[in-house]
Design an enzyme around this catalytic site. Structure first.
Site, PDB file in Angstrom:
ATOM      1  N   PHE A  84      -0.609  12.901 -84.770  1.00 15.85           N
ATOM      2  CA  PHE A  84       0.726  12.999 -84.149  1.00 15.85           C
ATOM      3  C   PHE A  84       1.854  12.854 -85.167  1.00 15.85           C
ATOM      4  O   PHE A  84       2.973  13.290 -84.900  1.00 15.85           O
ATOM      5  CB  PHE A  84       0.944  11.859 -83.135  1.00 15.85           C
ATOM      6  CG  PHE A  84       0.087  11.900 -81.923  1.00 15.85           C
ATOM      7  CD1 PHE A  84       0.387  12.736 -80.861  1.00 15.85           C
ATOM      8  CD2 PHE A  84      -1.023  11.068 -81.809  1.00 15.85           C
ATOM      9  CE1 PHE A  84      -0.404  12.754 -79.723  1.00 15.85           C
ATOM     10  CE2 PHE A  84      -1.817  11.081 -80.678  1.00 15.85           C
ATOM     11  CZ  PHE A  84      -1.508  11.925 -79.628  1.00 15.85           C
ATOM     12  N   ALA A  85       1.584  12.153 -86.276  1.00 19.55           N
ATOM     13  CA  ALA A  85       2.687  11.729 -87.146  1.00 19.55           C
ATOM     14  C   ALA A  85       3.514  12.929 -87.603  1.00 19.55           C
ATOM     15  O   ALA A  85       2.982  13.895 -88.138  1.00 19.55           O
ATOM     16  CB  ALA A  85       2.120  10.994 -88.355  1.00 19.55           C
ATOM     17  N   SER A 128       2.687  22.362 -80.065  1.00 16.20           N
ATOM     18  CA  SER A 128       3.770  22.502 -79.089  1.00 16.20           C
ATOM     19  C   SER A 128       3.805  23.914 -78.528  1.00 16.20           C
ATOM     20  O   SER A 128       3.498  24.891 -79.231  1.00 16.20           O
ATOM     21  CB  SER A 128       5.097  22.209 -79.800  1.00 16.20           C
ATOM     22  OG  SER A 128       6.182  22.585 -78.989  1.00 16.20           O
ATOM     23  N   TYR A 153      11.468  22.731 -86.902  1.00 13.11           N
ATOM     24  CA  TYR A 153      10.477  21.901 -86.205  1.00 13.11           C
ATOM     25  C   TYR A 153       9.361  22.790 -85.641  1.00 13.11           C
ATOM     26  O   TYR A 153       8.170  22.559 -85.870  1.00 13.11           O
ATOM     27  CB  TYR A 153      11.151  21.104 -85.071  1.00 13.11           C
ATOM     28  CG  TYR A 153      10.186  20.614 -84.031  1.00 13.11           C
ATOM     29  CD1 TYR A 153       9.400  19.494 -84.270  1.00 13.11           C
ATOM     30  CD2 TYR A 153      10.014  21.303 -82.819  1.00 13.11           C
ATOM     31  CE1 TYR A 153       8.470  19.065 -83.333  1.00 13.11           C
ATOM     32  CE2 TYR A 153       9.097  20.882 -81.890  1.00 13.11           C
ATOM     33  CZ  TYR A 153       8.332  19.771 -82.141  1.00 13.11           C
ATOM     34  OH  TYR A 153       7.409  19.351 -81.219  1.00 13.11           O
ATOM     35  N   LYS A 157       5.208  23.357 -86.748  1.00 12.89           N
ATOM     36  CA  LYS A 157       4.042  23.276 -85.856  1.00 12.89           C
ATOM     37  C   LYS A 157       3.188  24.544 -85.989  1.00 12.89           C
ATOM     38  O   LYS A 157       1.956  24.468 -86.049  1.00 12.89           O
ATOM     39  CB  LYS A 157       4.493  23.100 -84.393  1.00 12.89           C
ATOM     40  CG  LYS A 157       5.157  21.764 -84.104  1.00 12.89           C
ATOM     41  CD  LYS A 157       4.157  20.637 -84.089  1.00 12.89           C
ATOM     42  CE  LYS A 157       4.781  19.287 -83.826  1.00 12.89           C
ATOM     43  NZ  LYS A 157       3.871  18.167 -84.036  1.00 12.89           N
ATOM     44  N   ARG A 295      22.945  24.858 -74.510  1.00 17.25           N
ATOM     45  CA  ARG A 295      22.565  24.280 -75.801  1.00 17.25           C
ATOM     46  C   ARG A 295      21.939  25.395 -76.641  1.00 17.25           C
ATOM     47  O   ARG A 295      21.077  26.138 -76.150  1.00 17.25           O
ATOM     48  CB  ARG A 295      21.559  23.151 -75.557  1.00 17.25           C
ATOM     49  CG  ARG A 295      21.106  22.430 -76.810  1.00 17.25           C
ATOM     50  CD  ARG A 295      20.288  21.184 -76.460  1.00 17.25           C
ATOM     51  NE  ARG A 295      18.976  21.512 -75.899  1.00 17.25           N
ATOM     52  CZ  ARG A 295      18.041  20.604 -75.585  1.00 17.25           C
ATOM     53  NH1 ARG A 295      18.300  19.313 -75.756  1.00 17.25           N
ATOM     54  NH2 ARG A 295      16.885  20.974 -75.080  1.00 17.25           N
TER      55      ARG A 295
HETATM   56  C1  WQD Z   1      14.607  20.285 -71.117  1.00 20.22           C
HETATM   57  C2  WQD Z   1      15.702  20.971 -70.337  1.00 20.22           C
HETATM   58  C3  WQD Z   1      17.679  21.402 -71.629  1.00 20.22           C
HETATM   59  C4  WQD Z   1      18.856  17.229 -72.237  1.00 20.22           C
HETATM   60  C5  WQD Z   1      12.011  20.246 -76.597  1.00 20.22           C
HETATM   61  C6  WQD Z   1      11.402  20.924 -77.777  1.00 20.22           C
HETATM   62  C7  WQD Z   1       9.933  21.027 -77.609  1.00 20.22           C
HETATM   63  C8  WQD Z   1       9.340  19.672 -77.385  1.00 20.22           C
HETATM   64  C9  WQD Z   1      10.016  18.953 -76.275  1.00 20.22           C
HETATM   65  C10 WQD Z   1       9.274  17.729 -78.821  1.00 20.22           C
HETATM   66  C11 WQD Z   1      16.411  22.059 -71.138  1.00 20.22           C
HETATM   67  C12 WQD Z   1      17.964  20.423 -70.514  1.00 20.22           C
HETATM   68  C13 WQD Z   1      18.178  18.379 -71.852  1.00 20.22           C
HETATM   69  C14 WQD Z   1      20.119  16.952 -71.675  1.00 20.22           C
HETATM   70  C15 WQD Z   1      19.931  18.971 -70.362  1.00 20.22           C
HETATM   71  N1  WQD Z   1       9.426  18.981 -78.610  1.00 20.22           N
HETATM   72  N2  WQD Z   1      18.702  19.233 -70.931  1.00 20.22           N
HETATM   73  N3  WQD Z   1      20.597  17.834 -70.741  1.00 20.22           N
HETATM   74  O1  WQD Z   1      14.125  21.733 -75.004  1.00 20.22           O
HETATM   75  O2  WQD Z   1      12.292  22.159 -73.313  1.00 20.22           O
HETATM   76  O3  WQD Z   1      11.755  21.033 -75.441  1.00 20.22           O
HETATM   77  O4  WQD Z   1      11.417  18.986 -76.439  1.00 20.22           O
HETATM   78  O5  WQD Z   1       9.066  16.958 -79.486  1.00 20.22           O
HETATM   79  O6  WQD Z   1       9.392  21.634 -78.719  1.00 20.22           O
HETATM   80  O7  WQD Z   1      11.958  22.214 -77.911  1.00 20.22           O
HETATM   81  O8  WQD Z   1      13.024  19.801 -73.725  1.00 20.22           O
HETATM   82  O9  WQD Z   1      13.829  17.735 -72.641  1.00 20.22           O
HETATM   83  O10 WQD Z   1      15.161  18.722 -74.572  1.00 20.22           O
HETATM   84  O11 WQD Z   1      15.121  19.885 -72.378  1.00 20.22           O
HETATM   85  O12 WQD Z   1      20.431  19.735 -69.548  1.00 20.22           O
HETATM   86  O13 WQD Z   1      20.783  15.953 -72.010  1.00 20.22           O
HETATM   87  O14 WQD Z   1      16.716  19.999 -70.041  1.00 20.22           O
HETATM   88  O15 WQD Z   1      18.741  22.277 -71.807  1.00 20.22           O
HETATM   89  O16 WQD Z   1      16.733  23.076 -70.232  1.00 20.22           O
HETATM   90  P1  WQD Z   1      12.891  21.294 -74.349  1.00 20.22           P
HETATM   91  P2  WQD Z   1      14.297  18.932 -73.370  1.00 20.22           P
END
Ligand code: WQD
Length: 342
Positions: A84-85, A128, A153, A157, A295
């Protein structure tokens, strides 16, 4: 258990890592953890020991340090490694690409070299869904090629998956499983173990949980004009305990040589607004929110085809969205500041 196999878990003090350490112990494995605590918590390992009534060998160190790795492999009979690291903040990776490639790719190469020296050639890798890239059709299937990722990132992966494939081709003694996670959320049902991100959470679920507990005033929803039913993005959220159990299933699959990839997801997409409403319904706590700009880099929607993991690993997600919400809240409300001060 006298003949228990020992698993080395890198990054085992982190969110997914610590839940996986717990599941491995409960499955009868002995566990050695190496973690540099850059984003993990020593307290998480202590909680795992308390919950399982067992002991974890904890090494405070970095996977980029070959001396520490050699000492671990020479002082323990390691059967397999779960890796995981690494660094995981998508936005930060755009700002600090060389750091991400150094830690994630370089750290993996250092680990693989130490494994080769020790003749330990079984690895489960924390990959991922992002490796499918920005143009892949949904649902994502393992038969799709890796695609173009939009950030370092994700690229790191994809590179590591490729390295593991090449390694397995070079030497048939190697076994590797790339587990492609969708969006893990939730916490151990005891409320003693959960996600404790540093600083402002990047991810949706910990942000909602911190709003609920009063650490943040409101949630910003990134974009309300996506081509989805309610205009917000859809993702495949799965319970972290289901994900952790998937690693135990993958360990059992390492007796098959070669490199294999599996999606770990539920197969069901949920929108951001549905997530907010589910949390409110299950916990009774209102989540104030505002819809703001999109975003950068977010895809409108993606989810897993989870058929392969079911058929080949015998794994499927068991816990539903209500359990994800209830368990997140049990953890966050009992530990409003996470592991701090514990
Ligand atoms: C989910 C949804 C945001 C925060 C990312 C990485 C992926 C994996 C997990 C990890 C999206 C929305 C989020 C907020 C929001 N990597 N959102 N307000 O982007 O699907 O995946 O994290 O280590 O590789 O890409 O996950 O939880 O950031 O976002 O509206 O404050 O929630 O836009 O639609 P994501 P997320």
């Amino acid at each position: 258990m006298a003949d228990a196999k020992t698993i080395l878990i890198t990054g085992g003090a982190g969110y997914i890592g610590s839940h996986t350490v717990l599941c491995c112990l409960q499955a009868g494995y002995d566990v050695v953890v190496i973690d540099n605590l850059s984003n993990g918590h020593r307290g998480a390992i202590e909680r795992v020991e308390e919950l399982t009534n067992s002991t974890v060998t904890f090494v405070h160190g970095d996977v980029q340090d070959e001396g520490i790795l050699d000492r671990i492999f020479s002082s323990h009979v390691i059967d397999s490694v779960i890796h995981f690291a690494g660094l995981k903040a998508v936005g930060e990776s755009v700002q600090k690409p060389t750091e991400y490639y150094t830690v994630n790719v370089g750290g993996t190469l250092t680990l693989l070299a130490a494994m080769e020296r020790a003749e330990v050639r079984n690895i489960v890798f924390s990959s991922s869904a992002t490796v499918y890239g920005i143009e892949a059709p949904t649902p994502y299937r393992e038969s799709l090629p890796r695609g173009t990722t939009s950030n370092p990132y994700g690229a790191s992966k994809a590179m590591i998956e490729r390295i593991l494939e090449d390694l397995c081709v070079s030497n048939p003694e190697w076994s590797a499983v790339n587990l492609r996670y969708f969006n893990p959320i939730g916490a151990h049902e005891s409320g003693r173990l959960g996600e404790d991100p540093q600083g402002i959470p990047n991810n949706l679920m910990p942000f909602i949980a911190q709003v609920a507990v009063g650490r943040r005033p409101k949630l910003s929803i990134f974009g309300g004009d996506y081509p989805t039913a309610d205009g917000t993005c859809r993702r495949d959220y799965l319970h972290v305990m289901d994900l952790a159990e998937g690693h135990v299933q993958a360990l059992g699959y390492l007796n098959k040589k070669g490199c294999h990839a599996f999606n770990l997801g539920t197969g069901t997409p949920i929108s951001v607004l549905e997530m907010v409403r589910a949390f409110e319904r299950v916990t009774g706590v209102a989540i104030p929110y505002q819809i703001v700009d999109r975003r950068a880099g977010d895809l409108p929607e993606f989810w897993a085809d989870a058929e392969l993991a079911g058929r080949v690993l015998g794994w499927s997600a068991k816990r539903d969205l209500d359990a994800m919400m209830a368990d997140t809240w049990r953890w966050q409300s009992a530990n409003p500041e996470g592991f701090v001060g514990q």
